[in-house]
Design an enzyme around this catalytic site. Structure first.
Site, PDB file in Angstrom:
ATOM      1  N   CYS A   1       1.669  -4.023 -12.494  1.00  0.00           N
ATOM      2  CA  CYS A   1       1.905  -5.454 -12.344  1.00  0.00           C
ATOM      3  C   CYS A   1       0.749  -6.199 -11.727  1.00  0.00           C
ATOM      4  O   CYS A   1       0.852  -7.380 -11.419  1.00  0.00           O
ATOM      5  CB  CYS A   1       3.198  -5.671 -11.580  1.00  0.00           C
ATOM      6  SG  CYS A   1       4.573  -5.015 -12.520  1.00  0.00           S
TER       7      CYS A   1
ATOM      8  N   HIS B   1       2.547 -12.549  -4.195  1.00  0.00           N
ATOM      9  CA  HIS B   1       3.154 -11.547  -5.077  1.00  0.00           C
ATOM     10  C   HIS B   1       4.675 -11.535  -4.879  1.00  0.00           C
ATOM     11  O   HIS B   1       5.413 -11.498  -5.851  1.00  0.00           O
ATOM     12  CB  HIS B   1       2.553 -10.183  -4.771  1.00  0.00           C
ATOM     13  CG  HIS B   1       2.980  -9.110  -5.702  1.00  0.00           C
ATOM     14  ND1 HIS B   1       2.831  -9.199  -7.066  1.00  0.00           N
ATOM     15  CD2 HIS B   1       3.567  -7.908  -5.481  1.00  0.00           C
ATOM     16  CE1 HIS B   1       3.304  -8.109  -7.637  1.00  0.00           C
ATOM     17  NE2 HIS B   1       3.762  -7.305  -6.696  1.00  0.00           N
TER      18      HIS B   1
ATOM     19  N   GLU C   1       2.943  -7.941   2.602  1.00  0.00           N
ATOM     20  CA  GLU C   1       1.986  -8.892   2.038  1.00  0.00           C
ATOM     21  C   GLU C   1       1.676  -9.994   3.043  1.00  0.00           C
ATOM     22  O   GLU C   1       0.516 -10.389   3.218  1.00  0.00           O
ATOM     23  CB  GLU C   1       2.530  -9.495   0.747  1.00  0.00           C
ATOM     24  CG  GLU C   1       1.551 -10.467   0.095  1.00  0.00           C
ATOM     25  CD  GLU C   1       2.068 -11.074  -1.194  1.00  0.00           C
ATOM     26  OE1 GLU C   1       1.286 -11.749  -1.889  1.00  0.00           O
ATOM     27  OE2 GLU C   1       3.270 -10.890  -1.506  1.00  0.00           O
TER      28      GLU C   1
ATOM     29  N   LYS D   1       8.367 -15.797  -8.373  1.00  0.00           N
ATOM     30  CA  LYS D   1       9.357 -14.831  -8.853  1.00  0.00           C
ATOM     31  C   LYS D   1      10.780 -15.156  -8.390  1.00  0.00           C
ATOM     32  O   LYS D   1      11.741 -14.620  -8.944  1.00  0.00           O
ATOM     33  CB  LYS D   1       8.972 -13.425  -8.401  1.00  0.00           C
ATOM     34  CG  LYS D   1       7.685 -12.884  -9.016  1.00  0.00           C
ATOM     35  CD  LYS D   1       7.367 -11.486  -8.514  1.00  0.00           C
ATOM     36  CE  LYS D   1       6.071 -10.949  -9.085  1.00  0.00           C
ATOM     37  NZ  LYS D   1       4.882 -11.595  -8.463  1.00  0.00           N
TER      38      LYS D   1
ATOM     39  N   HIS E   1      10.482 -10.976 -11.943  1.00  0.00           N
ATOM     40  CA  HIS E   1       9.219 -10.238 -11.914  1.00  0.00           C
ATOM     41  C   HIS E   1       8.781  -9.904 -13.334  1.00  0.00           C
ATOM     42  O   HIS E   1       9.363  -9.038 -13.980  1.00  0.00           O
ATOM     43  CB  HIS E   1       9.409  -8.967 -11.096  1.00  0.00           C
ATOM     44  CG  HIS E   1       8.141  -8.283 -10.736  1.00  0.00           C
ATOM     45  ND1 HIS E   1       6.950  -8.561 -11.354  1.00  0.00           N
ATOM     46  CD2 HIS E   1       7.869  -7.324  -9.803  1.00  0.00           C
ATOM     47  CE1 HIS E   1       6.009  -7.800 -10.836  1.00  0.00           C
ATOM     48  NE2 HIS E   1       6.548  -7.041  -9.885  1.00  0.00           N
TER      49      HIS E   1
ATOM     50  N   PHE F   1       1.645  -0.295  -9.021  1.00  0.00           N
ATOM     51  CA  PHE F   1       1.673   1.160  -8.889  1.00  0.00           C
ATOM     52  C   PHE F   1       0.259   1.729  -8.968  1.00  0.00           C
ATOM     53  O   PHE F   1      -0.573   1.255  -9.748  1.00  0.00           O
ATOM     54  CB  PHE F   1       2.486   1.768 -10.025  1.00  0.00           C
ATOM     55  CG  PHE F   1       3.919   2.097  -9.681  1.00  0.00           C
ATOM     56  CD1 PHE F   1       4.351   2.204  -8.377  1.00  0.00           C
ATOM     57  CD2 PHE F   1       4.833   2.320 -10.701  1.00  0.00           C
ATOM     58  CE1 PHE F   1       5.661   2.522  -8.081  1.00  0.00           C
ATOM     59  CE2 PHE F   1       6.155   2.646 -10.421  1.00  0.00           C
ATOM     60  CZ  PHE F   1       6.571   2.743  -9.107  1.00  0.00           C
TER      61      PHE F   1
END
Length: 490
Positions: A241, A381, A392, A412, A417, A476
């Protein structure tokens, strides 16, 4: 990066991560844990020294040899401007409508009806409905294509049209100087799933010849180039992502190196289908607020319980200032710079010292020629996960010592997402904030975490003149990415 919801840690779910590396998901993970503080050596202004932390490899970073005020790029061949934007979203395919819905604080999250999810523990998503590719994809190809590539083609063509680069105009240009870099975290997931199902149920002879081409992640860039005749740099990036931001960063560097005048860049994803939703349920990543789907995505709220899967595509036309001025293009905003880093620590867990994210933000500002004090807006994010949201914020606060004038919001919260497309859609939201002077709210802010001391624009839009904005995306593998935008000033 998106955290696993609930009490499960990523270590327990992916205990044998090393042995299962080749079969790992492309989905994003935001499970940044609360990080230990670390100090910057004031005698080495631009250097990062990681303090010793358990389970983290020691990193020795060199300080910059000289100390000087940040300087933005002035060469018109290397300055990157945004001249077009295109998207496909849960709010439709018009970027003005998209941002109007965001400003209104409208949720695009609803119950899934694309497949029978009645027996799933999660039955809602940011599912796109009433999508039309009319005028962009012919009927025969439209029926064959995976939604991932349909979204990409429409968003890409709409971005080109927005930049006054329709087919007739493109045919008069040197198309070897125009490239395409649209990535995807998961690729043609429906095409892949259907191919595997055909193999298992009917044998290999029943696999469609489009199985492989429509599954692989580079096909979005390839199909868009085939459709428009663009012969410049062309490939895809797949960093979960963080994908779209990686594409923006790489596209800008192609222009700065003189390899292209224009790049069509962004991300696309279509994982709201049985395999995609089922896969995220299996790793306990999703919110299970089935009775109130529109309230499920709630970044920084104490009652958040996981992210909401979404889909779509977001594409920018990135162009050298010299080329844009030469053709009389409408300049929307400026891309100042960006950065990408890797935690180099664990397949899903972040570094405990937080160096990966905070250093990425710092490096992006260095690339942009911007001081931390100039930044007054962060499109975060913010996936609505238990650990990721706070981590974050902690990284942001390490870089920006004074956040009293800063605003930070979570797109989001309304669209879910978008995985590999998230950075593309959020870049457009960031640029819209710059051009309109309005920040969209972070909805579902009812019980804010006390550690979040930055203004999250809770529930209601706010007027805000953006000086410099950053947009964050993490994925990831420890992939971190930050891009920097600002109003265009000749």
């Amino acid at each position: 990066m998106t955290s696993i919801a609930g009490t499960f840690s990523s270590s327990s779910i992916l205990k044998n991560s090393e042995s299962g590396r080749n079969g790992s998901s492309f989905c994003q993970y935001s499970g940044l844990r609360t990080v230990d503080s670390f100090k910057l050596d004031s005698s080495k202004p631009k250097g990062f020294i990681s303090r010793s932390a358990s389970k983290c490899r020691g990193i020795r970073a060199m300080a910059s040899p000289t100390v000087s005020a940040p300087k933005r790029e002035t060469d018109p061949k290397k300055r990157i401007v945004i001249t077009g934007m295109g998207l496909v979203s849960v709010f439709g395919s018009d970027d003005d409508t998209f941002y109007s819905k965001l400003l209104e604080g409208e949720s695009g999250i609803s119950l899934i009806d694309r497949f029978d999810a009645s027996n799933y523990s999660v039955r809602f998503a940011g599912q796109i409905r009433d999508f039309s590719s009319k005028g962009y994809i012919d009927g025969k190809n439209d029926r064959r294509l995976d939604d991932c590539w349909r979204y990409c083609l429409v968003a890409g063509r709409r971005a080109l049209d927005d930049a006054s680069l329709g087919q007739e105009v493109l045919e008069t240009m040197d198309r070897s100087r125009i490239g395409v870099l649209v990535g995807s975290g998961m690729g043609g997931l429906t095409a892949f799933s259907n191919g595997v199902e055909a193999l298992i149920q009917k044998g290999y002879k029943k696999i469609t010849p489009f199985f492989i081409p429509y599954s692989i992640t580079n096909m979005g860039s390839a199909l868009l180039a085939i459709d428009t005749g663009l012969m410049g740099p062309n490939y895809s990036i797949s960093t979960a992502c963080a994908t779209a931001n990686y594409c923006f960063y790489a596209a800008a560097n192609h222009i700065r190196r003189g390899e292209a005048d224009i790049m069509v860049a962004g991300g696309t994803e279509a994982a709201v289908m049985a395999t995609g939703v089922g896969g995220f349920i299996a790793c306990r990543a999703l919110s299970q607020r089935n009775d109130e789907p529109e309230k499920a995505s709630r970044p920084w709220d104490k009652d958040r319980d996981g992210f909401v899967i979404g889909e779509g595509s977001g594409v920018l036309i990135m162009e050298s200032l010299e080329n844009a001025e030469k053709r009389g293009a409408n300049i929307i905003a400026e891309y100042l710079g960006g950065a990408i880093t890797c935690d180099a620590h664990h397949m899903t867990d972040p570094r405990s010292d937080g160096l990966g994210v905070s250093s990425c933000i710092t490096k992006s500002l260095e690339d942009a020629g911007v001081s931390p004090e100039e930044v007054n807006y962060v499109n975060a994010h913010a996936t609505s996960t238990l650990a990721g949201d706070l981590a974050e914020v902690n990284a942001i606060k390490k870089v920006f010592k004074d956040t009293s004038e800063m605003k930070m919001n979570g797109t989001k919260s309304m669209i879910g997402h978008g995985l590999g497309a998230a950075g593309g859609l959020e870049a457009i939201a960031t640029i819209k904030a710059i051009t309109t002077g309005w920040l969209h709210p972070t909805i579902n802010q009812y019980n804010l975490e006390p550690e979040v001391t930055i203004d999250t624009v809770p529930n209601v839009k706010k007027r805000h003149e953006v000086n410099v904005a950053i947009s964050n995306s993490f994925g990831f593998g420890g992939h971190n990415s930050v891009v920097v935008f600002a109003p265009f000033k000749p």
